[in-house]
Structure formats: C-alpha cells, structure tokens
Design a protein around this motif. Sequence first.
Motif, short mmCIF file in Angstrom:
data_model
loop_
_atom_site.label_atom_id
_atom_site.label_comp_id
_atom_site.label_asym_id
_atom_site.label_seq_id
_atom_site.Cartn_x
_atom_site.Cartn_y
_atom_site.Cartn_z
N LEU A 207 0.82 -1.23 0.00
CA LEU A 207 0.00 0.00 0.00
C LEU A 207 0.85 1.27 0.00
O LEU A 207 0.38 2.32 -0.43
CB LEU A 207 -0.95 0.01 1.21
N LEU A 208 2.08 1.19 0.50
CA LEU A 208 2.93 2.39 0.53
C LEU A 208 4.04 2.33 -0.51
O LEU A 208 4.67 3.33 -0.81
CB LEU A 208 3.56 2.58 1.92
N GLY A 209 4.32 1.13 -1.03
CA GLY A 209 5.44 1.00 -1.97
C GLY A 209 6.79 1.12 -1.29
O GLY A 209 7.77 1.58 -1.89
N ALA A 210 6.88 0.69 -0.03
CA ALA A 210 8.14 0.80 0.71
C ALA A 210 9.23 -0.03 0.04
O ALA A 210 9.00 -1.18 -0.35
CB ALA A 210 7.95 0.35 2.16
N ARG A 211 10.41 0.56 -0.07
CA ARG A 211 11.56 -0.14 -0.68
C ARG A 211 12.49 -0.72 0.36
O ARG A 211 13.38 -1.53 0.05
CB ARG A 211 12.29 0.81 -1.62
N ARG A 212 12.37 -0.27 1.59
CA ARG A 212 13.04 -0.93 2.73
C ARG A 212 12.02 -0.94 3.86
O ARG A 212 11.16 -0.08 3.93
CB ARG A 212 14.24 -0.11 3.25
N ILE A 213 12.18 -1.92 4.75
CA ILE A 213 11.34 -1.97 5.95
C ILE A 213 12.24 -1.66 7.14
O ILE A 213 13.29 -2.30 7.33
CB ILE A 213 10.69 -3.36 6.10
N ASP A 214 11.82 -0.69 7.94
CA ASP A 214 12.58 -0.35 9.14
C ASP A 214 12.14 -1.26 10.29
O ASP A 214 10.94 -1.35 10.58
CB ASP A 214 12.39 1.14 9.45
N HIS A 215 13.11 -1.91 10.88
CA HIS A 215 12.93 -3.00 11.85
C HIS A 215 12.52 -4.28 11.11
O HIS A 215 13.38 -5.01 10.67
CB HIS A 215 11.94 -2.67 12.97
N GLY A 216 11.22 -4.55 11.00
CA GLY A 216 10.78 -5.76 10.29
C GLY A 216 11.13 -7.05 11.00
O GLY A 216 10.98 -8.14 10.44
N VAL A 217 11.58 -6.93 12.25
CA VAL A 217 12.10 -8.11 12.94
C VAL A 217 11.03 -9.14 13.27
O VAL A 217 11.35 -10.30 13.54
CB VAL A 217 12.87 -7.71 14.23
N ARG A 218 9.75 -8.70 13.24
CA ARG A 218 8.67 -9.66 13.51
C ARG A 218 8.26 -10.44 12.25
O ARG A 218 7.33 -11.25 12.30
CB ARG A 218 7.49 -8.95 14.16
N ALA A 219 8.96 -10.22 11.16
CA ALA A 219 8.70 -11.02 9.95
C ALA A 219 8.82 -12.51 10.23
O ALA A 219 8.16 -13.33 9.59
CB ALA A 219 9.67 -10.62 8.84
N VAL A 220 9.65 -12.87 11.20
CA VAL A 220 9.83 -14.31 11.50
C VAL A 220 8.55 -14.94 12.03
O VAL A 220 8.44 -16.17 12.05
CB VAL A 220 10.98 -14.55 12.52
N ASP A 221 7.59 -14.12 12.44
CA ASP A 221 6.32 -14.67 12.95
C ASP A 221 5.41 -15.16 11.83
O ASP A 221 4.39 -15.79 12.10
CB ASP A 221 5.56 -13.62 13.78
N ASP A 222 5.74 -14.82 10.57
CA ASP A 222 4.89 -15.24 9.46
C ASP A 222 5.78 -15.69 8.30
O ASP A 222 6.34 -14.86 7.57
CB ASP A 222 3.99 -14.07 9.02
N PRO A 223 5.92 -17.01 8.13
CA PRO A 223 6.84 -17.53 7.10
C PRO A 223 6.57 -16.97 5.71
O PRO A 223 7.51 -16.76 4.93
CB PRO A 223 6.60 -19.04 7.15
N ALA A 224 5.30 -16.71 5.39
CA ALA A 224 4.99 -16.19 4.03
C ALA A 224 5.56 -14.78 3.87
O ALA A 224 6.07 -14.42 2.80
CB ALA A 224 3.48 -16.21 3.80
N VAL A 225 5.47 -13.98 4.92
CA VAL A 225 6.01 -12.61 4.85
C VAL A 225 7.53 -12.66 4.73
O VAL A 225 8.14 -11.97 3.91
CB VAL A 225 5.58 -11.79 6.09
N LEU A 226 8.14 -13.53 5.53
CA LEU A 226 9.61 -13.65 5.47
C LEU A 226 10.06 -14.14 4.09
O LEU A 226 11.00 -13.59 3.50
CB LEU A 226 10.10 -14.59 6.58
N ASP A 227 9.35 -15.13 3.54
CA ASP A 227 9.69 -15.64 2.20
C ASP A 227 9.65 -14.52 1.17
O ASP A 227 10.50 -14.41 0.30
CB ASP A 227 8.68 -16.71 1.76
N ARG A 228 8.63 -13.72 1.28
CA ARG A 228 8.49 -12.62 0.31
C ARG A 228 9.64 -11.62 0.43
O ARG A 228 10.19 -11.15 -0.57
CB ARG A 228 7.16 -11.92 0.55
N LEU A 229 10.00 -11.26 1.67
CA LEU A 229 11.10 -10.31 1.87
C LEU A 229 12.39 -10.85 1.27
O LEU A 229 13.17 -10.12 0.66
CB LEU A 229 11.29 -10.03 3.37
N VAL A 230 12.60 -12.15 1.44
CA VAL A 230 13.82 -12.78 0.92
C VAL A 230 13.77 -12.80 -0.61
O VAL A 230 14.72 -12.39 -1.29
CB VAL A 230 13.98 -14.19 1.49
N ARG A 231 12.64 -13.26 -1.13
CA ARG A 231 12.50 -13.40 -2.59
C ARG A 231 12.68 -12.05 -3.30
O ARG A 231 13.38 -11.94 -4.29
CB ARG A 231 11.11 -13.99 -2.91
N ASP A 232 12.05 -11.01 -2.72
CA ASP A 232 12.10 -9.69 -3.37
C ASP A 232 13.29 -8.86 -2.90
O ASP A 232 13.39 -7.69 -3.27
CB ASP A 232 10.77 -8.95 -3.11
#
Length: 340
Positions: free
Chosen positions: A215-240
């Motif tokens: 929704l914002l088009g963010a090119r970096r995520i600040d912190h983002g450390v809770r991505a590990v709580d959702d494997p699909a979100v983490l997969d996406r961050l890695v893939r992209d």
Amino acid sequence: MTASDALSLALGMPKAELHVHIEGTLEPELAFALARRNGIALPYADEAALKAAYAFDSLQSFLDLYYACADVLRTREDFRDLMLAYLERAAADGVIHAEIFFDPQTHTARGIPFATVLDGLDDGLAEGARRWGISGRLILCFLRHLSEDECLATLAEAELHLARIHGFGLDSSERGHPPSKFARLFARCRELGKPVVAHAGEEGPPEYITEALDLLGARRIDHGVRAVDDPAVLDRLVRDRIPLTVCPLSNTRLCVFQDMREHSLPRLLAAGAKVMLNSDDPAYFGGYLNANIRAVHEAFHFDTDTWYRLARNSFEASFASDAEKAAWIARLDTYFAAAR
Ligand code: HPA
Ligand code: ZN
C-alpha cells in the motif's frame, strides 16, 4: 580467526547506517546545553536524572520521553550541532554513509519553521562531510500517530525543499496506526520520485510489513524483525530482496525481545534476508553502531563472513547511486582483503 578477531574487524569495517533518527541522537549533555542556551527548563533536574528515566517497557514509553526532550531544539544552530555530534560519533564507528531520519512535525508543532530544521540539519551534513568525509542524506519521517491530512500538509511544505530530501518514511507509535492509514500520502511521495521506507513489524504484526510493501510502496522496511512470525512474509522479503534495517539495542531496550539472545537477527540471516545493523535512537538505547555490533557479538559470536555480509548489505540497501555503492563496496573489500 576467532570470534573476537571477527569483532575487531567488524568494529573497524566501513559501513552505512540506514536507520537513525536525528532526534534520537540527542545526548543528555547536549540536551542540557541546548536548554541552557535557549533558556528552557527540562522536566529533569540534571543529566543523571534524565538518564535514570531511560527505563522503557514499550515503544510508547520511549516516544513520550523522546518527544519531550526534542523541545530543547529551537534554532538552526541547535539542529546543526545535533547533526554534527551524531556524524562525529558515526564516523568514529566506521560509518562512511548515513541515511538519517528527521521528524519535522515534532518541531513544526512547536512553532519551529520547517526551514529552520532543514537548514540546520543540512549545515551539519555539509560540515560533517568536510570534517570527516562522511556522506549523509535526509529522509523525512511522518508521525503515524497524526492524521493523514496533517501529514499531507507537511508534505506540501516539504515539496518546497525537495532537493534536500532524499526519501520519505513513517515512524512513531506503530500499534493502531497501520500503513494503510497513509496510502494517499505515500502515493504522493512516490509521484515526487522519492524512495519510500516505513517502520513496520517492530511492535506491530507482520501484516503491517505486507501493507507497507503493497500500500505504501516501501523499498526498505525499518525493523521488520517480527517477519519471522509469518513464514509467508519472510519468504516474500527474501524473494524480493527487501532490506530490513535492524536495530538490535533498540529492540531489547524497548522489550521487542527480552534478551539479545532471543533476537530474530540470526533467523533472518539464515533465511537469506537482506539485513544490516543500525542504531535507531543511540542516545537513548545504549550506544551507536559499534555498540550494537558489540551487543550482537556477545549474543551470537558471528564469524567474519557474516560481518562482511552485514556491511555489504548496508551499502547495497542504501539509496545512493550505483557508482557510490560500487566505490564503498570496493573499500569494504580492500579492508577485508588486508585484514584476512
Ligand atoms: N519506532 C518508531 N518510531 C520511532 C522510533 C522507533 O524505533 N524511533 C524514533 N521514532
Ligand atoms: Zn526507528
């Protein structure tokens, strides 16, 4: 090479800092000096009493103090001195490039003109480049506890100074203020041709990371450390290959993790996420970039390759030109080649 040799290498290596709030670099000594210079009383008797208040149990408990202390910043010279003090410490930690957040709404709400803030920070950047050869860019952060209309008014003011604003971000109280609240604001930022970042997944859930991307088009995520709580979100961050600007001391001081050994950093690295280390609000959280490196070393004893990866990510994830990035990475490679 032992882990303590690897630590020495990491402390000395050239690196970029991509997540630091200039208001969060206000040391108690400077806060009291500026209070005296401006004839203002801080609600603390002295530096020791202020430091004693640095016992946070959440992001909000920190933000309350952080906004209160910012009241001593009044003049162009104050903002210059603040920036110079940060750059001196950053340069001493091996930082050769910094992308620095500022929160204009914290100041304009108190009647300080936007141009006073920007001129002072810019004076500091120019002087810091002369003194220490450090390069710095400013990223304007909007305060998410305010309304989108208030942020749009700030953006209209910022548009008069676009040459000195390299990107836009989103900070302050995360819970209850999802990225979706600011879709129109960041659409306009992107129309202006500027890169967008957002704090997400610090205290808030992984869905806020997804919102910041979609929704914002963010090119970096600040912190983002809770991505590990959702494997699909983490997969996406890695893939992209979306960078996460991780701030270890911030996360333990604000109780995102109770202990550094519980921090998600090793899990993010193991998954292949593009992470690097940053200091966030170093005056409040126990130190600058190298203090974060020391704290991570004590918890995880990373090897040389991991420290190299973190520094390289810091350059690759910056919003500098390809030529600047290549030059910095060449410097990093020379440093590691000489040390190995
Ligand atoms: N999170 C959100 N807002 C902030 C922070 C942070 O860590 N530091 C300064 N403003
Ligand atoms: Zn932050």
